[in-house]
Design an enzyme around this catalytic site. Structure first.
Site, mmCIF file in Angstrom:
data_model
loop_
_atom_site.group_PDB
_atom_site.id
_atom_site.type_symbol
_atom_site.label_atom_id
_atom_site.label_comp_id
_atom_site.label_asym_id
_atom_site.label_seq_id
_atom_site.Cartn_x
_atom_site.Cartn_y
_atom_site.Cartn_z
ATOM 1 N N TYR A 93 17.374 -17.849 -1.337
ATOM 2 C CA TYR A 93 18.727 -18.393 -1.389
ATOM 3 C C TYR A 93 18.669 -19.907 -1.306
ATOM 4 O O TYR A 93 17.673 -20.499 -0.872
ATOM 5 C CB TYR A 93 19.604 -17.820 -0.270
ATOM 6 C CG TYR A 93 19.413 -18.444 1.096
ATOM 7 C CD1 TYR A 93 20.150 -19.570 1.487
ATOM 8 C CD2 TYR A 93 18.510 -17.901 2.007
ATOM 9 C CE1 TYR A 93 19.982 -20.131 2.748
ATOM 10 C CE2 TYR A 93 18.341 -18.453 3.264
ATOM 11 C CZ TYR A 93 19.077 -19.572 3.625
ATOM 12 O OH TYR A 93 18.905 -20.138 4.866
ATOM 13 N N CYS A 94 19.785 -20.537 -1.745
ATOM 14 C CA CYS A 94 19.870 -21.993 -1.638
ATOM 15 C C CYS A 94 21.270 -22.384 -1.191
ATOM 16 O O CYS A 94 21.707 -21.963 -0.125
ATOM 17 C CB CYS A 94 19.417 -22.693 -2.918
ATOM 18 S SG CYS A 94 20.128 -22.076 -4.461
ATOM 19 N N ARG A 95 22.019 -23.148 -2.015
ATOM 20 C CA ARG A 95 23.279 -23.723 -1.527
ATOM 21 C C ARG A 95 24.505 -22.850 -1.781
ATOM 22 O O ARG A 95 25.564 -23.117 -1.231
ATOM 23 C CB ARG A 95 23.487 -25.094 -2.166
ATOM 24 C CG ARG A 95 22.422 -26.090 -1.761
ATOM 25 C CD ARG A 95 22.510 -27.380 -2.538
ATOM 26 N NE ARG A 95 21.411 -28.263 -2.166
ATOM 27 C CZ ARG A 95 20.661 -28.933 -3.031
ATOM 28 N NH1 ARG A 95 20.905 -28.839 -4.335
ATOM 29 N NH2 ARG A 95 19.678 -29.696 -2.604
#
Length: 222
Positions: free
Chosen positions: A177-179
């Site tokens: 996952y990221c932002r």
């Protein structure tokens, strides 16, 4: 003040906020700052802008009351003014998703190829984490991980992923996952992991989405 003057004046201030949002780069800056405070130089690097252009856009956001800044020695650090700014950004994003078909088409064109199957939702992640058959990898820069991350996540910034694949357990699938739902870092990570033969899926959410569900967020360096 007459009623017409009041109406004109107050809607002018509403438009002032809308005008501050009315720039792709300023929206990207808000998206970045939703992850945590950061310097002008860091924002410029992540948003692929010059420092001067970044400073000008930050000044517009600050004049509209959307961001604040503090000076630390020679560095100026910016942060979101308060949670209502992120809420307004999320409302804008949700409206665009619902009313503009091109948003869905662009997302499908970019993420469709790497996802193959549906990306993992937050609800699915919670269930699989409880079973212990996934390892959650945060591929954002280390400073964003330190500002706030999903509990139990492992920090492996995208630039370090190739060198650290051997650190990943072989008996669990990787969820990157990221932002948030439109962040490309997790898609790039999943592509690299699958090319190396490591089962991986993309989480269709970020830390702010996790926070919005009422779940706790951890902070601190890896």
């Amino acid at each position: 003040m007459q009623s017409r003057e009041f109406k004109d004046a107050v809607f002018e201030q509403f438009a002032r906020v809308a005008g501050a949002f009315a720039s792709p780069k300023r929206l990207e800056i808000v998206d970045l700052l939703a992850q945590g405070p950061r310097s002008v130089e860091s924002i410029a690097q992540q948003a692929s802008m010059t420092v001067n252009a970044t400073s000008r856009n930050l000044q517009i956001l600050r004049n509209a009351g959307l961001v604040t800044s503090t000076r630390h020695a020679q560095r100026v650090v910016y942060r979101i003014a308060d949670p209502s700014v992120v809420a307004a950004y999320r409302a804008l994003r949700d409206t665009a998703e619902a009313r503009i078909a091109e948003v869905r088409q662009l997302a499908q064109a970019f993420f469709g190829e790497v996802d193959g199957v549906e990306p993992l939702s937050l609800e699915e992640l919670v269930k699989r984490s409880a079973r212990g058959d996934v390892v959650v990898v945060d591929v954002r820069p280390a400073e964003e991980f330190a500002a706030g991350h999903i509990p139990g996540a492992v920090s492996i910034p995208l630039g370090d992923l190739t060198d650290r694949m051997a650190d990943l357990p072989v008996d669990a699938a990787v969820v990157a996952y990221c932002r948030g739902p439109y962040c490309v870092l997790s898609a790039q990570a999943v592509r690299r992991l699958r090319a190396a033969g490591i089962p991986a899926r993309r989480l269709d959410a970020g830390v702010d989405d996790w926070r919005q569900t009422g779940r706790p967020v951890e902070s601190g360096a890896a």
